[in-house]
Design an enzyme around this catalytic site. Structure first.
Site, mmCIF file in Angstrom:
data_model
loop_
_atom_site.group_PDB
_atom_site.id
_atom_site.type_symbol
_atom_site.label_atom_id
_atom_site.label_comp_id
_atom_site.label_asym_id
_atom_site.label_seq_id
_atom_site.Cartn_x
_atom_site.Cartn_y
_atom_site.Cartn_z
ATOM 1 N N MET A 160 -3.494 5.004 -13.456
ATOM 2 C CA MET A 160 -4.536 6.046 -13.244
ATOM 3 C C MET A 160 -3.959 7.412 -12.961
ATOM 4 O O MET A 160 -4.700 8.339 -12.674
ATOM 5 C CB MET A 160 -5.374 5.640 -12.027
ATOM 6 C CG MET A 160 -6.850 5.663 -12.288
ATOM 7 S SD MET A 160 -7.253 4.368 -13.467
ATOM 8 C CE MET A 160 -9.028 4.535 -13.482
ATOM 9 N N PRO A 161 -2.631 7.514 -12.934
ATOM 10 C CA PRO A 161 -2.092 8.784 -12.441
ATOM 11 C C PRO A 161 -2.531 10.003 -13.253
ATOM 12 O O PRO A 161 -2.740 9.926 -14.467
ATOM 13 C CB PRO A 161 -0.575 8.583 -12.558
ATOM 14 C CG PRO A 161 -0.371 7.116 -12.464
ATOM 15 C CD PRO A 161 -1.560 6.536 -13.182
ATOM 16 N N VAL A 162 -2.682 11.096 -12.532
ATOM 17 C CA VAL A 162 -2.853 12.411 -13.143
ATOM 18 C C VAL A 162 -1.619 13.218 -12.762
ATOM 19 O O VAL A 162 -1.321 13.376 -11.572
ATOM 20 C CB VAL A 162 -4.125 13.115 -12.639
ATOM 21 C CG1 VAL A 162 -4.190 14.539 -13.185
ATOM 22 C CG2 VAL A 162 -5.377 12.349 -13.050
ATOM 23 N N TYR B 50 -3.081 10.800 -17.448
ATOM 24 C CA TYR B 50 -3.301 12.145 -17.992
ATOM 25 C C TYR B 50 -2.148 13.032 -17.538
ATOM 26 O O TYR B 50 -1.707 12.941 -16.380
ATOM 27 C CB TYR B 50 -4.590 12.754 -17.434
ATOM 28 C CG TYR B 50 -5.878 12.246 -18.042
ATOM 29 C CD1 TYR B 50 -5.891 11.432 -19.175
ATOM 30 C CD2 TYR B 50 -7.108 12.607 -17.501
ATOM 31 C CE1 TYR B 50 -7.085 10.982 -19.729
ATOM 32 C CE2 TYR B 50 -8.301 12.163 -18.053
ATOM 33 C CZ TYR B 50 -8.286 11.353 -19.161
ATOM 34 O OH TYR B 50 -9.465 10.915 -19.701
ATOM 35 N N GLU C 34 -0.852 12.643 -8.798
ATOM 36 C CA GLU C 34 -1.916 11.986 -8.021
ATOM 37 C C GLU C 34 -2.043 10.560 -8.545
ATOM 38 O O GLU C 34 -2.225 10.354 -9.750
ATOM 39 C CB GLU C 34 -3.222 12.746 -8.165
ATOM 40 C CG GLU C 34 -3.125 14.131 -7.541
ATOM 41 C CD GLU C 34 -4.316 15.002 -7.816
ATOM 42 O OE1 GLU C 34 -4.534 15.336 -9.000
ATOM 43 O OE2 GLU C 34 -5.031 15.351 -6.872
#
Lengths: 75, 75, 75, 75, 75, 75
Positions: free
Chosen positions: B1-3, B40, C7
């Site tokens: 899920m990292p951004v 992303y 994040e």
């Protein structure tokens, strides 16, 4: 080590940005006790048509005074 | 899920950006064990006149070597 | 000069964070040609109850597999 | 007091941005119980060549449909 | 209208944060000519184990001097 | 593809966060025409002692009403 990010309306001059970087870095170093050389400042110029306040686009809310509003105190 | 957000001096080529996205995504997936499809990467090109280091605008600090400074290692 | 912000779900170990910092910094320096010493990486641990994907809280969407989901590839 | 930052592909019209600011501010005020006047929304237009998803630049991944992809539902 | 975000090592006292908010807001208002009431400052306390510099975790790089490093200038 | 980041005072309940994620994602998808599945929402809980408004720490400015201020409209 601080990273300082400033998002503000576009239209600031290079002189204002230079002073902003100098003062924010110096004061942050003084207050937190860190080394000024470790500080990064990143300025982000935001169009009024990309900023909303109180549910309204700032380009609608402050239509006349484009750069004037924030810069009126500079001359 | 990292951004993953990368703020860097403007001037990177599309090839550099393509490789940056590919490598940072792949390595982050490998290290954290997440799915690469969930990652992303957002690149932000920052002008030297919007970046301060050590209390100085980078456009003052590195005046000659505009894109050269960061790209010197590329040729 | 890059600042890299990642994040991701909380639950990464210090070893994973160490490798992430090392690899992302080294690869970004190599690809952009900048000095690795000028790179900051900031990791942000985000609770699944503070992350939404596809309109759902991830704590609802991935209820069982709390840290497991992202870490399954690590053993 | 919320600050809402939306990073999205460039190409949104002023009408879309106006509605986005209005709706996100109003709904956030309603749900959190805060005063709408205290809310800032900052929109960031990101080029597809600065956005990576699944390890690929979006300018490579969605080459034809430049602004169309996200705007197809608007007409 | 500026939003100022400061990411720094955790360990700052409330007095330091109070002075940081006061000084950064006042100086930004003075330099940009905007109204101090329109300025938000958001401070983010980052663990050394979540910050990388020069490819190393800061918790490895500055192991002894946990809060001391940045606060040494404060006493 | 949007990434929506909401920084707000800590103290929101899981129900509020769930509704925030659902509504902000749905409305952003509707207004921009993008796929709701491509939207990430990241919520950041900020302590009042880490938020400054008008040059004052919010923990000084709103001392009594800690979570109450923003949640008063929720009961």
């Amino acid at each position: 080590m601080p990273v300082i990010k400033v998002e503000m309306f576009e239209g600031r001059t290079t002189d204002q940005k230079r002073e902003l970087v100098e003062v924010l870095s110096r004061e942050t170093a003084r207050i937190t006790g860190c080394d000024v050389d470790s500080i990064y400042v990143i300025l982000e110029d935001v169009k009024k048509s990309n900023w909303g306040a109180g549910g309204m686009l700032c380009s609608d809310k402050f239509p006349d005074e484009k750069p004037a509003m924030e810069e009126s105190g500079r001359e």
